[in-house]
Design a protein around this motif. Structure first.
Motif, PDB file in Angstrom:
ATOM      1  N   ASP A 187      -9.348  20.986   8.600  1.00  0.00           N
ATOM      2  CA  ASP A 187     -10.632  21.202   7.971  1.00  0.00           C
ATOM      3  C   ASP A 187     -10.272  20.993   6.712  1.00  0.00           C
ATOM      4  OD1 ASP A 187     -13.001  21.582   9.244  1.00  0.00           O
ATOM      5  OD2 ASP A 187     -12.572  23.565   9.634  1.00  0.00           O
ATOM      6  N   HIS A 188      -9.370  21.454   6.069  1.00  0.00           N
ATOM      7  CA  HIS A 188      -8.926  21.592   4.584  1.00  0.00           C
ATOM      8  C   HIS A 188      -8.370  19.998   4.238  1.00  0.00           C
ATOM      9  CE1 HIS A 188      -8.417  26.053   4.866  1.00  0.00           C
ATOM     10  NE2 HIS A 188      -9.454  25.679   4.041  1.00  0.00           N
ATOM     11  N   LEU A 189      -7.934  19.514   5.438  1.00  0.00           N
ATOM     12  CA  LEU A 189      -7.471  17.802   5.028  1.00  0.00           C
ATOM     13  C   LEU A 189      -8.516  17.033   5.241  1.00  0.00           C
ATOM     14  CD1 LEU A 189      -4.010  18.256   6.946  1.00  0.00           C
ATOM     15  CD2 LEU A 189      -4.199  17.765   4.441  1.00  0.00           C
ATOM     16  N   GLY A 190      -9.792  17.485   5.478  1.00  0.00           N
ATOM     17  CA  GLY A 190     -11.113  16.484   5.667  1.00  0.00           C
ATOM     18  C   GLY A 190     -11.270  15.660   6.889  1.00  0.00           C
ATOM     19  N   ASP A 191     -10.734  16.365   7.804  1.00  0.00           N
ATOM     20  CA  ASP A 191     -10.999  15.571   9.296  1.00  0.00           C
ATOM     21  C   ASP A 191     -11.637  16.353  10.123  1.00  0.00           C
ATOM     22  OD1 ASP A 191     -10.621  14.221  11.467  1.00  0.00           O
ATOM     23  OD2 ASP A 191      -8.416  13.899  11.474  1.00  0.00           O
ATOM     24  N   PRO A 192     -12.936  16.792  10.192  1.00  0.00           N
ATOM     25  CA  PRO A 192     -13.563  17.651  11.200  1.00  0.00           C
ATOM     26  C   PRO A 192     -13.552  17.131  12.691  1.00  0.00           C
ATOM     27  CG  PRO A 192     -15.050  16.264  10.093  1.00  0.00           C
ATOM     28  CD  PRO A 192     -13.760  16.005   9.314  1.00  0.00           C
ATOM     29  N   SER A 193     -13.058  16.033  13.075  1.00  0.00           N
ATOM     30  CA  SER A 193     -12.781  15.633  14.363  1.00  0.00           C
ATOM     31  C   SER A 193     -11.678  16.074  14.796  1.00  0.00           C
ATOM     32  CB  SER A 193     -12.762  13.933  14.452  1.00  0.00           C
ATOM     33  OG  SER A 193     -13.923  13.382  14.072  1.00  0.00           O
ATOM     34  N   THR A 194     -10.476  16.123  13.933  1.00  0.00           N
ATOM     35  CA  THR A 194      -9.232  16.587  14.270  1.00  0.00           C
ATOM     36  C   THR A 194      -9.604  18.089  14.590  1.00  0.00           C
ATOM     37  OG1 THR A 194      -7.879  14.892  13.540  1.00  0.00           O
ATOM     38  CG2 THR A 194      -6.844  17.130  13.966  1.00  0.00           C
ATOM     39  N   ALA A 195     -10.257  18.868  13.662  1.00  0.00           N
ATOM     40  CA  ALA A 195     -10.342  20.230  13.843  1.00  0.00           C
ATOM     41  C   ALA A 195     -11.351  20.488  15.117  1.00  0.00           C
ATOM     42  CB  ALA A 195     -11.378  20.560  12.359  1.00  0.00           C
ATOM     43  N   ASP A 196     -12.149  19.803  15.541  1.00  0.00           N
ATOM     44  CA  ASP A 196     -12.893  19.816  16.637  1.00  0.00           C
ATOM     45  C   ASP A 196     -11.984  19.770  17.817  1.00  0.00           C
ATOM     46  OD1 ASP A 196     -15.442  19.679  18.247  1.00  0.00           O
ATOM     47  OD2 ASP A 196     -14.877  17.971  18.794  1.00  0.00           O
ATOM     48  N   LEU A 197     -11.070  18.733  17.895  1.00  0.00           N
ATOM     49  CA  LEU A 197      -9.885  18.701  18.687  1.00  0.00           C
ATOM     50  C   LEU A 197      -9.288  20.064  19.202  1.00  0.00           C
ATOM     51  CD1 LEU A 197      -8.232  17.338  21.173  1.00  0.00           C
ATOM     52  CD2 LEU A 197      -6.934  16.132  19.107  1.00  0.00           C
TER      53      LEU A 197
ATOM     54  N   HIS B 202      13.294  10.819  10.253  1.00  0.00           N
ATOM     55  CA  HIS B 202      12.015  11.179   9.055  1.00  0.00           C
ATOM     56  C   HIS B 202      11.301   9.773   9.165  1.00  0.00           C
ATOM     57  CE1 HIS B 202      10.109  12.709   5.725  1.00  0.00           C
ATOM     58  NE2 HIS B 202      10.439  11.558   5.210  1.00  0.00           N
ATOM     59  N   GLN B 203      12.079   8.649   9.100  1.00  0.00           N
ATOM     60  CA  GLN B 203      11.259   7.165   8.814  1.00  0.00           C
ATOM     61  C   GLN B 203      10.448   7.089  10.062  1.00  0.00           C
ATOM     62  OE1 GLN B 203      14.808   5.113   8.504  1.00  0.00           O
ATOM     63  NE2 GLN B 203      14.623   4.435   6.144  1.00  0.00           N
ATOM     64  N   VAL B 204      10.819   7.462  11.160  1.00  0.00           N
ATOM     65  CA  VAL B 204      10.018   7.276  12.419  1.00  0.00           C
ATOM     66  C   VAL B 204       8.817   8.069  12.547  1.00  0.00           C
ATOM     67  CG1 VAL B 204       9.974   7.663  14.731  1.00  0.00           C
ATOM     68  CG2 VAL B 204      12.113   6.593  13.881  1.00  0.00           C
ATOM     69  N   LYS B 205       9.032   9.375  12.003  1.00  0.00           N
ATOM     70  CA  LYS B 205       7.929  10.309  11.984  1.00  0.00           C
ATOM     71  C   LYS B 205       6.740  10.218  10.936  1.00  0.00           C
ATOM     72  CE  LYS B 205       9.628  14.794  13.664  1.00  0.00           C
ATOM     73  NZ  LYS B 205      10.084  16.237  13.191  1.00  0.00           N
ATOM     74  N   THR B 206       7.344   9.509   9.746  1.00  0.00           N
ATOM     75  CA  THR B 206       6.169   9.224   8.871  1.00  0.00           C
ATOM     76  C   THR B 206       5.819   7.641   8.828  1.00  0.00           C
ATOM     77  OG1 THR B 206       8.226   8.639   7.276  1.00  0.00           O
ATOM     78  CG2 THR B 206       7.569  11.043   7.328  1.00  0.00           C
ATOM     79  N   ARG B 207       6.115   6.739   9.713  1.00  0.00           N
ATOM     80  CA  ARG B 207       5.462   5.686   9.943  1.00  0.00           C
ATOM     81  C   ARG B 207       4.267   5.577   9.951  1.00  0.00           C
ATOM     82  NH1 ARG B 207       8.296   3.396  15.278  1.00  0.00           N
ATOM     83  NH2 ARG B 207      10.331   3.204  13.960  1.00  0.00           N
ATOM     84  N   GLN B 208       3.639   4.742   9.075  1.00  0.00           N
ATOM     85  CA  GLN B 208       2.030   4.383   9.247  1.00  0.00           C
ATOM     86  C   GLN B 208       1.812   3.029   9.380  1.00  0.00           C
ATOM     87  OE1 GLN B 208      -0.837   6.443   7.237  1.00  0.00           O
ATOM     88  NE2 GLN B 208       0.397   8.183   6.348  1.00  0.00           N
ATOM     89  N   PHE B 209       0.520   2.918  10.044  1.00  0.00           N
ATOM     90  CA  PHE B 209      -0.063   1.540  10.305  1.00  0.00           C
ATOM     91  C   PHE B 209      -1.213   1.306   9.699  1.00  0.00           C
ATOM     92  CE2 PHE B 209       2.930   2.596  13.693  1.00  0.00           C
ATOM     93  CZ  PHE B 209       3.981   1.412  13.907  1.00  0.00           C
ATOM     94  N   SER B 210      -1.639   0.074   9.274  1.00  0.00           N
ATOM     95  CA  SER B 210      -2.711   0.127   8.630  1.00  0.00           C
ATOM     96  C   SER B 210      -4.148   0.370   9.409  1.00  0.00           C
ATOM     97  CB  SER B 210      -3.015  -1.393   8.141  1.00  0.00           C
ATOM     98  OG  SER B 210      -2.983  -2.248   9.263  1.00  0.00           O
ATOM     99  N   THR B 211      -5.059   0.880   8.817  1.00  0.00           N
ATOM    100  CA  THR B 211      -6.349   1.418   9.690  1.00  0.00           C
ATOM    101  C   THR B 211      -7.262   1.333   8.425  1.00  0.00           C
ATOM    102  OG1 THR B 211      -7.453   3.104  10.797  1.00  0.00           O
ATOM    103  CG2 THR B 211      -5.552   3.775   9.041  1.00  0.00           C
ATOM    104  N   HIS B 212      -8.875   0.991   9.142  1.00  0.00           N
ATOM    105  CA  HIS B 212      -9.991   1.391   8.104  1.00  0.00           C
ATOM    106  C   HIS B 212     -10.639   2.581   8.477  1.00  0.00           C
ATOM    107  CE1 HIS B 212      -9.439  -3.179   8.311  1.00  0.00           C
ATOM    108  NE2 HIS B 212     -10.219  -3.180   7.476  1.00  0.00           N
ATOM    109  N   ILE B 213     -10.003   3.464   8.840  1.00  0.00           N
ATOM    110  CA  ILE B 213     -10.440   4.867   8.949  1.00  0.00           C
ATOM    111  C   ILE B 213     -10.301   5.505   7.761  1.00  0.00           C
ATOM    112  CG2 ILE B 213      -8.314   6.367   9.330  1.00  0.00           C
ATOM    113  CD1 ILE B 213     -10.012   7.294  12.042  1.00  0.00           C
ATOM    114  N   ASP B 214     -11.504   6.140   7.278  1.00  0.00           N
ATOM    115  CA  ASP B 214     -11.783   6.405   5.748  1.00  0.00           C
ATOM    116  C   ASP B 214     -11.213   7.762   5.606  1.00  0.00           C
ATOM    117  OD1 ASP B 214     -13.627   7.877   7.458  1.00  0.00           O
ATOM    118  OD2 ASP B 214     -15.128   7.646   5.978  1.00  0.00           O
ATOM    119  N   ILE B 215      -9.857   8.261   5.801  1.00  0.00           N
ATOM    120  CA  ILE B 215      -9.177   9.366   5.315  1.00  0.00           C
ATOM    121  C   ILE B 215      -8.111   8.797   4.477  1.00  0.00           C
ATOM    122  CG2 ILE B 215      -8.189  11.381   6.128  1.00  0.00           C
ATOM    123  CD1 ILE B 215      -9.714  11.452   8.704  1.00  0.00           C
ATOM    124  N   PRO B 216      -7.855   9.303   3.402  1.00  0.00           N
ATOM    125  CA  PRO B 216      -6.618   8.650   2.434  1.00  0.00           C
ATOM    126  C   PRO B 216      -5.172   8.940   3.357  1.00  0.00           C
ATOM    127  CG  PRO B 216      -8.277  10.227   1.460  1.00  0.00           C
ATOM    128  CD  PRO B 216      -8.849  10.300   2.764  1.00  0.00           C
TER     129      PRO B 216
END
Ligand code: FE2
Length: 170
Positions: free
Chosen positions: A137-147, A5-19
């Motif tokens: 789409d519901h999570l506000g990421d049209p680029s992932t939706a496009d992929l 679970h710790q591995v899967k939820t690991r997050q790194f800093s980013t300037h991408i503007d999705i919360p």
């Protein structure tokens, strides 16, 4: 050693503007799809290698063509997870543990048995990818939706290529 679970939820800093909370859900979804896709890819290869019968050659070629189209999605999904600040869980073992697809039937020998096994798995996979379009789409990421839309178009078409061998008028 970190828990799964710790591995899967690991997050790194980013300037991408999705919360961060939305990115966490997107990353989890992408890692799930990564596992499903790696599993699907190896299952299509399994069919490619092991098919027998009078349709051997055309099915051997068709299965390889399909595998070749599915394989690049593994990389695209993994990199979408990492560019969102996540950690990609993409080894064969991780995929095997996380995949939502049933294991490939080792009893399959003849062409029709391989076709039916792949039709069942593509049907499941296509549905999961379609759901992921909506969820991104519901999570506000049209680029992932496009992929996911790109993947959806390809796998829906390949489901047709498989199903056309067995389709009946309803
Ligand atoms: Fe081959």
């Amino acid at each position: 050693m970190a828990t799964q679970h710790q591995v899967k939820t690991r997050q790194f800093s980013t300037h991408i503007d999705i919360p961060a909370e939305k990115r966490a859900e997107l990353i989890e979804m992408l890692n799930q799809s990564l596992a499903d896709t790696l599993d699907l890819y190896t299952q299509v290869k399994q069919a490619h290698w092991n098919v027998k019968g009078t349709d051997f050659y055309q099915l051997h070629i068709l299965f390889d063509e399909i595998a070749g189209e599915v394989e690049p999605f593994v990389d695209l999904l993994a990199e979408r997870a990492t560019l969102l600040g996540g950690y990609a869980t993409g080894t064969a073992r991780m995929a095997a543990e996380n995949s939502a697809l049933p294991e490939y039937p080792t009893e399959a020998v003849e062409g029709l048995q391989h076709l039916n096994a792949l039709i069942e798995r593509f049907g499941l996979y296509c549905g999961r990818i379609r759901q992921a379009i909506d969820d991104s789409d519901h999570l506000g990421d049209p680029s992932t939706a496009d992929l996911y839309t790109e993947i959806s178009r390809v796998v829906d078409k390949r489901l047709w290529f498989l199903e056309a061998h067995v389709q009946k008028l309803v």
